[in-house]
Scaffold this motif. Structure first.
Motif, PDB file in Angstrom:
ATOM      1  N   SER A 243       0.852  -1.188   0.000  1.00  0.00           N
ATOM      2  CA  SER A 243       0.000   0.000   0.000  1.00  0.00           C
ATOM      3  C   SER A 243       0.889   1.239   0.000  1.00  0.00           C
ATOM      4  N   GLY A 244       0.256   2.398  -0.081  1.00  0.00           N
ATOM      5  CA  GLY A 244       1.005   3.647  -0.068  1.00  0.00           C
ATOM      6  C   GLY A 244       1.383   4.112  -1.456  1.00  0.00           C
ATOM      7  N   ASP A 245       1.977   5.300  -1.517  1.00  0.00           N
ATOM      8  CA  ASP A 245       2.327   5.917  -2.797  1.00  0.00           C
ATOM      9  C   ASP A 245       3.793   5.794  -3.163  1.00  0.00           C
ATOM     10  N   SER A 246       4.582   5.109  -2.349  1.00  0.00           N
ATOM     11  CA  SER A 246       6.018   5.000  -2.593  1.00  0.00           C
ATOM     12  C   SER A 246       6.375   3.651  -3.206  1.00  0.00           C
ATOM     13  N   VAL A 247       7.372   3.675  -4.106  1.00  0.00           N
ATOM     14  CA  VAL A 247       7.960   2.462  -4.666  1.00  0.00           C
ATOM     15  C   VAL A 247       9.454   2.546  -4.366  1.00  0.00           C
ATOM     16  N   PHE A 248       9.929   1.720  -3.460  1.00  0.00           N
ATOM     17  CA  PHE A 248      11.277   1.876  -2.927  1.00  0.00           C
ATOM     18  C   PHE A 248      12.347   1.282  -3.842  1.00  0.00           C
ATOM     19  N   ASP A 249      13.425   2.023  -3.942  1.00  0.00           N
ATOM     20  CA  ASP A 249      14.583   1.588  -4.722  1.00  0.00           C
ATOM     21  C   ASP A 249      15.489   0.744  -3.837  1.00  0.00           C
ATOM     22  N   SER A 250      15.746  -0.508  -4.249  1.00  0.00           N
ATOM     23  CA  SER A 250      16.572  -1.425  -3.464  1.00  0.00           C
ATOM     24  C   SER A 250      18.020  -1.456  -3.906  1.00  0.00           C
ATOM     25  N   SER A 251      18.408  -0.517  -4.770  1.00  0.00           N
ATOM     26  CA  SER A 251      19.803  -0.468  -5.219  1.00  0.00           C
ATOM     27  C   SER A 251      20.717   0.172  -4.188  1.00  0.00           C
ATOM     28  N   GLY A 252      20.126   0.878  -3.216  1.00  0.00           N
ATOM     29  CA  GLY A 252      20.914   1.644  -2.257  1.00  0.00           C
ATOM     30  C   GLY A 252      21.147   3.074  -2.687  1.00  0.00           C
ATOM     31  N   ARG A 253      20.675   3.447  -3.871  1.00  0.00           N
ATOM     32  CA  ARG A 253      20.876   4.809  -4.398  1.00  0.00           C
ATOM     33  C   ARG A 253      19.695   5.738  -4.098  1.00  0.00           C
ATOM     34  N   GLU A 254      18.631   5.160  -3.593  1.00  0.00           N
ATOM     35  CA  GLU A 254      17.470   5.928  -3.142  1.00  0.00           C
ATOM     36  C   GLU A 254      16.744   6.672  -4.259  1.00  0.00           C
ATOM     37  N   TYR A 255      16.619   6.020  -5.403  1.00  0.00           N
ATOM     38  CA  TYR A 255      15.795   6.568  -6.479  1.00  0.00           C
ATOM     39  C   TYR A 255      14.360   6.073  -6.291  1.00  0.00           C
ATOM     40  N   HIS A 256      13.748   6.477  -5.209  1.00  0.00           N
ATOM     41  CA  HIS A 256      12.414   5.984  -4.881  1.00  0.00           C
ATOM     42  C   HIS A 256      11.363   6.585  -5.817  1.00  0.00           C
ATOM     43  N   GLY A 257      10.363   5.767  -6.152  1.00  0.00           N
ATOM     44  CA  GLY A 257       9.307   6.212  -7.040  1.00  0.00           C
ATOM     45  C   GLY A 257       8.098   6.706  -6.279  1.00  0.00           C
ATOM     46  N   VAL A 258       7.270   7.487  -6.966  1.00  0.00           N
ATOM     47  CA  VAL A 258       6.033   8.029  -6.401  1.00  0.00           C
ATOM     48  C   VAL A 258       4.876   7.652  -7.320  1.00  0.00           C
ATOM     49  N   CYS A 259       3.858   7.013  -6.758  1.00  0.00           N
ATOM     50  CA  CYS A 259       2.669   6.653  -7.533  1.00  0.00           C
ATOM     51  C   CYS A 259       1.760   7.866  -7.704  1.00  0.00           C
ATOM     52  N   ARG A 260       1.232   8.011  -8.905  1.00  0.00           N
ATOM     53  CA  ARG A 260       0.320   9.116  -9.193  1.00  0.00           C
ATOM     54  C   ARG A 260      -1.046   8.583  -9.626  1.00  0.00           C
ATOM     55  N   GLN A 261      -2.081   9.277  -9.222  1.00  0.00           N
ATOM     56  CA  GLN A 261      -3.457   9.002  -9.638  1.00  0.00           C
ATOM     57  C   GLN A 261      -3.969   7.643  -9.163  1.00  0.00           C
ATOM     58  N   GLY A 262      -3.460   7.190  -8.028  1.00  0.00           N
ATOM     59  CA  GLY A 262      -4.053   6.003  -7.417  1.00  0.00           C
ATOM     60  C   GLY A 262      -3.616   4.679  -8.000  1.00  0.00           C
TER      61      GLY A 262
END
Length: 325
Positions: A243-262
């Motif tokens: 759940s939530g609006d975040s998509v976490f980057d597991s590379s260690g570089r912290e390029y985390h994603g953000v979900c838009r429009q549900g």
């Protein structure tokens, strides 16, 4: 969508449930059931692994997208962009699975032809050398899908050619003339262009961008385990957030994603899990299994009374008892 929800509810567990059941054999009665491993006979154990998926991103094809930011470095000469996806058709004539494009500025993309395009279901790779979408090169076909099933796609640059792979099969390629055109202020996106535009209808899972050509030749075995970060990993999104609006980057570089429009979550690609199994005290063996089956043999320690069989599955200690008649 209701089917997707039901599947997700059944597959929420990250680790596959393992089951055992025992059948009555000559001089031995075993009566315990634990759900994927089969015990049969007094001296043979068959271990079966059932695949269950993790979560994935579901895009409605209307306005959903995920943005991963513009800090991700350009691909350069040698690279791999890949993911697992499932396509439901949608309505847009062209749909972006993964992209780095905003209107006229583009570095690369993996796209699929939608209704009315004349290329429905065709998987294409796109890229530029100067960042200008008007000068984009397209690697078209020969892959066409319309089955609503999971597929693995990879856009691979070797330094001498750029190739599209689908499900481990080499598709068409184009001679590579240099590094791809950087568009530093354009975000990497999933499910649409950054704009947003060209909305994808389907599921996307396990996205990885790498600074090496991970695949080559005419075919390769599609990965059956979630990707792992290594020295060549630029970004890695498992898409396993429930759940939530975040998509976490597991590379260690912290390029985390953000979900838009549900953007919603659904059942992910059904990777084959790895289980560790051991039997004590009858066997000191301990090993890992990647699906399929393995056979373990043992013998009872006692001639009479109870003969306990102690074993572990994924660290959980279980006990079966056989009683001689």
């Amino acid at each position: 969508m209701e089917k997707e929800k039901n599947t997700m509810n059944n597959d929420k567990m990250r680790n596959v449930a393992v089951s055992m059941w025992a059948q009555k054999q000559e001089n031995t009665a075993l009566r315990q059931r634990i759900p994927g491993v089969t015990l049969c006979g007094t001296c043979m154990l068959l271990f079966f692994v059932q695949s269950m998926g993790q979560t994935a991103l579901f895009f409605d094809g209307i306005d959903d997208q995920v943005l991963f930011g513009d800090a991700i470095p350009p691909l350069g000469h040698v690279f791999t962009v890949e993911c697992f996806f499932k396509w439901y058709g949608g309505t847009d004539s062209w749909q972006a699975i993964l992209e780095r494009q905003e209107w006229g500025r583009q570095e690369w993309g993996i796209i699929i032809g939608g209704p009315g395009s004349g290329y429905e279901g065709e998987i294409d790779g796109a890229f530029t050398y100067d960042g200008d979408h008007g000068n984009a090169h397209y690697i078209s076909g020969p892959f066409t899908i319309n089955d609503s099933l999971w597929h693995h796609v990879a856009l691979v640059g070797t330094g001498s050619e750029i190739v599209v792979y689908l499900d481990g099969q080499r598709g068409n390629a184009e001679r590579q003339e240099g590094p791809l055109g950087a568009v530093d202020d354009v975000e990497v996106s999933a499910g649409s262009l950054m704009n947003p535009y060209e909305f994808f209808n389907g599921c996307i899972d396990e996205i990885r961008i790498s600074s090496t050509a991970r695949y080559g030749g005419q075919r390769f075995d599609v990965p059956q385990q979630p990707f792992s970060a290594d020295q060549y990993t630029i970004a890695l999104w498992h898409c396993d957030e429930e759940s939530g609006d975040s998509v976490f980057d597991s590379s260690g570089r912290e390029y985390h994603g953000v979900c838009r429009q549900g953007v919603r979550r659904t059942a992910g690609y059904p990777f084959v899990p790895v289980h560790t199994f051991s039997i004590l005290p009858h066997s000191a063996a301990s090993f890992s299994l990647r699906g399929g089956q393995a056979t373990i043999r043992w013998c009872w320690k006692r001639e009479g009374g109870k003969s306990p069989l102690v074993y572990t599955v994924d660290g959980h200690v279980l006990t079966l008892c056989g009683r001689r008649k």
